[in-house]
Design a protein around this motif. Sequence first.
Motif, PDB file in Angstrom:
ATOM      1  N   TYR A  36       6.295 -12.669   7.998  1.00  0.00           N
ATOM      2  CA  TYR A  36       6.012 -11.498   8.905  1.00  0.00           C
ATOM      3  C   TYR A  36       4.592 -11.558   9.026  1.00  0.00           C
ATOM      4  O   TYR A  36       3.784 -12.166   8.149  1.00  0.00           O
ATOM      5  CB  TYR A  36       6.252 -10.265   8.139  1.00  0.00           C
ATOM      6  N   GLY A  43       2.768  -1.816  11.192  1.00  0.00           N
ATOM      7  CA  GLY A  43       4.015  -2.344  10.688  1.00  0.00           C
ATOM      8  C   GLY A  43       4.123  -3.905  10.675  1.00  0.00           C
ATOM      9  O   GLY A  43       3.707  -4.509  11.604  1.00  0.00           O
TER      10      GLY A  43
ATOM     11  N   TYR B  35      10.281   1.244   2.331  1.00  0.00           N
ATOM     12  CA  TYR B  35       9.466   0.676   1.663  1.00  0.00           C
ATOM     13  C   TYR B  35       8.079   1.275   1.336  1.00  0.00           C
ATOM     14  O   TYR B  35       7.955   2.068   2.053  1.00  0.00           O
ATOM     15  CB  TYR B  35       8.932  -0.694   2.330  1.00  0.00           C
ATOM     16  N   PHE B  90       6.688   2.365   4.990  1.00  0.00           N
ATOM     17  CA  PHE B  90       7.112   1.815   5.879  1.00  0.00           C
ATOM     18  C   PHE B  90       8.786   2.219   6.068  1.00  0.00           C
ATOM     19  O   PHE B  90       9.338   1.863   5.087  1.00  0.00           O
ATOM     20  CB  PHE B  90       6.815   0.375   6.041  1.00  0.00           C
ATOM     21  N   GLN B 101      14.681  -7.691   9.759  1.00  0.00           N
ATOM     22  CA  GLN B 101      14.244  -6.501   9.592  1.00  0.00           C
ATOM     23  C   GLN B 101      13.167  -5.988  10.591  1.00  0.00           C
ATOM     24  O   GLN B 101      12.252  -6.791  10.685  1.00  0.00           O
ATOM     25  CB  GLN B 101      13.898  -5.914   8.143  1.00  0.00           C
ATOM     26  N   PHE B 102      13.049  -4.783  11.153  1.00  0.00           N
ATOM     27  CA  PHE B 102      12.059  -4.617  12.167  1.00  0.00           C
ATOM     28  C   PHE B 102      11.333  -3.075  11.497  1.00  0.00           C
ATOM     29  O   PHE B 102      12.185  -2.104  11.155  1.00  0.00           O
ATOM     30  CB  PHE B 102      12.810  -4.216  13.418  1.00  0.00           C
ATOM     31  N   PHE B 103      10.014  -3.097  11.450  1.00  0.00           N
ATOM     32  CA  PHE B 103       9.518  -1.881  10.951  1.00  0.00           C
ATOM     33  C   PHE B 103       8.877  -1.118  11.759  1.00  0.00           C
ATOM     34  O   PHE B 103       8.400  -1.430  12.916  1.00  0.00           O
ATOM     35  CB  PHE B 103       8.354  -2.794  10.001  1.00  0.00           C
ATOM     36  N   GLY B 104       8.764   0.065  11.110  1.00  0.00           N
ATOM     37  CA  GLY B 104       8.081   1.284  11.828  1.00  0.00           C
ATOM     38  C   GLY B 104       6.571   1.145  11.882  1.00  0.00           C
ATOM     39  O   GLY B 104       6.127   0.166  10.970  1.00  0.00           O
ATOM     40  N   PRO B 105       5.965   2.158  12.371  1.00  0.00           N
ATOM     41  CA  PRO B 105       4.378   2.064  12.357  1.00  0.00           C
ATOM     42  C   PRO B 105       3.822   2.357  10.862  1.00  0.00           C
ATOM     43  O   PRO B 105       2.607   2.100  10.477  1.00  0.00           O
ATOM     44  CB  PRO B 105       3.996   2.894  13.237  1.00  0.00           C
ATOM     45  N   ARG B 108       0.821   7.062   6.086  1.00  0.00           N
ATOM     46  CA  ARG B 108      -0.085   6.999   5.155  1.00  0.00           C
ATOM     47  C   ARG B 108      -0.104   8.089   4.247  1.00  0.00           C
ATOM     48  O   ARG B 108      -0.386   9.230   4.946  1.00  0.00           O
ATOM     49  CB  ARG B 108      -1.653   6.736   5.706  1.00  0.00           C
TER      50      ARG B 108
END
Lengths: 113, 112
Positions: A36, A43, B35, B90, B101-105, B108
């Motif tokens: 990644y 992200g 996560y 995340f 897997q595709f992550f969000g922004p 914080r």
Amino acid sequence: QKEVEQDPGPLSVPEGAIVSLNCTYSNSAFQYFMWYRQYSRKGPELLMYTYSSGNKEDGRFTAQVDKSSKYISLFIRDSQPSDSATYLCAMTPGGTSYDKVIFGPGTSLSVIP
Amino acid sequence: DAGITQSPRHKVTETGTPVTLRCHQTENHRYMYWYRQDPGHGLRLIHYSYGVKDTDKGEVSDGYSVSRSKTEDFLLTLESATSSQTSVYFCAISPGVPNEQFFGPGTRLTVL
């Protein structure tokens, strides 16, 4: 010992250099290996993944897996300033829905123009 | 970007207060994950979901609960926030196998 180890860097290289990023792991059950890329305050995005041992190439990126040594690498050819980011290796035992993905802590890379 | 949003993007709260983070997807993916990311630790799985109302614990689930009442939404709740929960959170989604897997922004979160 952590399941996945990765040199945190920072790694600084001149533009055009070949970059080698590496991870070691301890769990021989891992079969799927991912890389990644994460830009600052963003992200992670999946760059590529490989199954079992061998090489996989995608443009300037090559992923290499050596299961006998429990060692994986990501090579970046002709590195660009836009490659400056943190690179996370990740791995998981199999392709089932219930397998967890274990991430390395990431290596910070800076490509200097 | 995969259709994943997280809200709020930033939050400051005090110790002992409840906090809920929301993950929303428009991809209709079955699997969703929460996560946390901390320096030196990388990404660590808190909870995940393999369908509506189906959730399970991850590596660092203590102090966190989750709910998924709709395919598109996955909520993470800190019942009583502590300073050790200061982190970047995340959400990730996956169509099937966990290697994609595709992550969000990210969100914080700071707990004072």
